[in-house]
Design an enzyme around this catalytic site. Structure first.
Site, PDB file in Angstrom:
ATOM      1  NE  ARG A 275     -23.948  58.928  79.720  1.00  0.00           N
ATOM      2  CZ  ARG A 275     -22.944  57.984  79.875  1.00  0.00           C
ATOM      3  NH1 ARG A 275     -22.761  57.012  80.499  1.00  0.00           N
ATOM      4  NH2 ARG A 275     -21.656  58.210  79.219  1.00  0.00           N
ATOM      5  CB  ALA A 276     -28.281  60.463  86.274  1.00  0.00           C
TER       6      ALA A 276
END
Length: 683
Positions: A275-276
């Site tokens: 997700r980062a």
């Protein structure tokens, strides 16, 4: 409706304003978490953002804000075939910390659903926030079951309401904005990761800036409409710039070079999952569009990392969020070198990468440097590393003993997984993961008549209550004739969070370096356990002549760890004073939060010195806790071949249980779970 404070009138707080504006340009960034001390314009900025958001087109009369261009086929108010749209302002919906589940997701009319088969649904806040902003003030204090519902809606872009076979689904895509004061506790890692960006805010220390803040606020309070009118031009210009950036966003190019930099940065900082990487890519693209460029640069990647990575690097609640900017620069340079860096990524006219890389005053330098917590200066080198000599209980400290002198704080040993300590009986406190309690969530244990609105239907009990009356009610068809008096609320048993009050002996008898390090490691382990079980914690220490409340009861477990780390040792052992201070703290907390049951954890070797009859005084203080039914456990820190068993005697006076440091470990062969004995049960 009150006039909101203008966004452009906010003084300073560059990172806060930038994070909010990037989400306005690209809602796909995923929201923003605003962390900071109280009184730093967090809520003011979030509420002011709504006036800058572009209008949305909705289907007239639809309670779920369906887009007429692509209406939700499963909308409860649908179908919306060929519906003409109307424009309205984007909503900012506030979720109160104490909101109920029905208020958040909506509620079904169970009586009509059972008797008529009608899905009579009252939308909740998630429906109101669709295509707008969902704002949660003090998001770290939100109840766990509401956090779970938010996580589900944020992940799926939809909200599901299911009650005994009756199901309603509607779209729920929103910009999630949360504010919090870290002193009041941290967020669960699952929710923390759902926020695209995080910003740290703090009050300015510049006198001129603080004067300007006060001047503008007083002017706004005196005449909100007039103050807003004076900033109307700036607000309009900022609104137009957001619209322009939104229009430019699809044209922004995210090249392979910057993608490699993004991937290399996330890998170098060991963030979990992917997700980062995705959030960084979306943020860098939004930064380029905000600056009016059609290509993402290395400076955009750097700024995106400062906003998207700090909160994803925390491994436990005691880690301060932040990013090593030197390591970040080195990683970006290495990734650019591996790709064969060209002059397109940066030229001589670009700003210094250490300066933030934003073309206007809307950006900042990411997360500010972290303060060193509550660490205290060293206390000097006067302490001895030797283990204090064993002395009989109640004997005064001998003159010149090394244990009597104050010693500088020692580092704690590595924390470990502890056994579960729980309060006996069945409580009704705030939802958590420690002791048994009657809760809205958990396994069903029975049924009762609903008090107020029905939230959890017990279907079998409802049918059983309605069945005897079917002939009298004239039942003729297959359906069951149900009345309000037939409905039964399910009673459920789950887990609650408790108030865990630590009473830590910091006297000379505990001052040996290896021993105190092990004690601090044990308390730190219990604090980690309290964080995971959603407890409030407090810390009382005693040494010298008196006891003090090192940390009043709070949800901020990391604050307790900081106080523990800086705890000095030395002096006499006023055990009675520590127990009496704990009694005062619990008495006040019972008035503030009577439903939250306490668990007293006394960390000591059981010795008591100083004053006349110190052991007898400690016994009387312990019996006060026992008389009030306080569940307690004594962590026995006595070491060496000669053991006096004083901690066990103290546990008997408290009506609780004694465990050694070794028995506290979850992997100890002494047992799997150690339940705390209820006060008075041992009698």
């Amino acid at each position: 409706m009150s006039t909101p404070y203008p966004f452009t009138a906010i003084v300073g707080q560059d990172d806060l304003r930038l994070g909010l504006l990037l989400n306005a340009v690209s809602p796909a960034v995923g929201g923003v978490l605003v962390r900071g001390e109280k009184g730093t314009a967090k809520s003011t900025a979030v509420r002011a953002l709504a006036a800058l958001m572009p209008e949305v087109s909705v289907v007239p009369g639809c309670r779920f804000s369906c887009d007429p261009g692509s209406p939700d086929p499963a909308c409860p108010d649908g179908p919306h075939a060929d519906a003409a749209g109307v424009s309205r302002a984007a909503r900012t919906v506030e979720l109160p910390v104490g909101a109920s589940e029905d208020r958040l997701v909506g509620a079904l009319d169970i009586e009509r659903a059972l008797s008529e088969g009608v899905k009579a649904f009252e939308p909740g806040l998630l429906a109101d926030a669709h295509r707008g902003i969902l704002y949660v003030d003090e998001v770290n204090l939100l109840h766990d079951h509401l956090v779970d519902l938010l996580l589900d809606a944020a992940a799926m872009g939809a909200s599901y309401v299911e009650r005994e076979g009756v199901s309603v689904r509607h779209a729920a895509r929103f910009l999630l904005v949360g504010t919090m004061n870290p002193e009041e506790g941290e967020l669960r890692p699952q929710l923390l990761d759902r926020f695209g960006l995080t910003v740290e805010v703090a009050a300015s220390r510049d006198t001129d800036e603080r004067v300007e803040v006060v001047r503008r606020r007083l002017a706004y309070d005196d005449d909100p409409e007039g103050f807003a009118a004076r900033w109307a031009t700036e607000e309009s210009a900022l609104r137009e710039r957001i619209a322009t950036a939104r229009a430019l966003l699809p044209q922004v190019l995210l090249g392979d070079g910057v993608l490699r930099q993004i991937a290399a940065t996330c890998a170098a900082f060991e963030v979990d999952g992917m997700r980062a990487d995705i959030v960084m890519a979306r943020t860098a693209t939004a930064l380029a569009a905000w600056a009016g460029r059609e290509e993402v640069t290395a400076d955009d990647v750097r700024q995106a990392a400062l906003l998207a990575l700090p909160h994803r690097r925390r491994r436990n609640p005691f880690d301060a969020p932040g990013l090593d900017e030197d390591k970040l620069d080195q990683t970006l340079d290495e990734a650019a070198g591996d790709q064969g860096r060209s002059d397109e990524g940066r030229n001589d006219d670009d700003p210094d990468p250490d300066g933030g890389g934003n073309d206007d005053g809307g950006g900042g330098g990411g997360v500010p440097p972290q303060a060193d917590g509550d660490r205290t200066p060293s206390q000097g080198e006067g302490g001895s590393d030797d283990t204090p000599s064993q002395a009989p209980a109640g004997a005064p400290d001998a003159p010149g003993r090394s244990a009597g002198a104050e010693q500088q704080p020692v580092a704690s040993a590595e924390p470990f997984r502890t056994k579960m300590l729980s309060v006996p009986g069945l409580g009704e406190g705030a939802a958590g993961r420690r002791s048994r309690a009657r809760t809205e969530h958990g396994r069903t244990t029975g049924a009762r008549r609903p008090q107020g609105s029905l939230t959890k239907l017990h279907l079998a009990a409802t049918v059983q209550a309605a069945a005897p009356h079917q002939r009298a009610r004239g039942r003729s068809g297959r359906g069951l004739v149900v009345r309000r008096d037939d409905l039964r609320q399910a009673t459920r048993e789950g887990r609650e969070g408790n108030l865990v009050l630590f009473v830590v002996d910091a006297s000379g008898s505990m001052a040996a370096r290896q021993r105190m390090s092990a004690v601090k490691g044990a308390v730190l382990s219990l604090l980690l356990d309290a964080y995971q079980r959603r407890d409030k914690v407090g810390l009382v220490t005693f040494r010298g002549k008196d006891a003090e409340v090192a940390l009043p009861p709070t949800s901020s477990v990391d604050a307790a760890a900081s106080r523990l780390e800086s705890l000095p040792t030395g002096g006499r052992t006023p055990l009675a004073a520590g127990l009496l201070k704990a009694h005062d703290v619990l008495r006040v907390e019972r008035l503030r939060d009577p439903s939250r049951r306490p668990l007293l954890v006394v960390v000591t070797d059981g010795r008591a010195t100083g004053g006349p009859e110190p052991v007898a005084l400690a016994g009387r203080a312990a019996r006060l806790h026992r008389a009030e039914g306080t569940a307690s456990v004594v962590v026995d820190c006595e070491s060496g071949y000669v053991r006096l068993g004083l901690a066990g005697e103290l546990a008997r006076e408290l009506g609780g249980t004694a465990v050694t440091l070794d028995e506290l470990r979850a992997d100890s062969i002494a047992g799997l779970v150690k339940d705390v004995t209820a006060a008075g049960r041992a009698a």
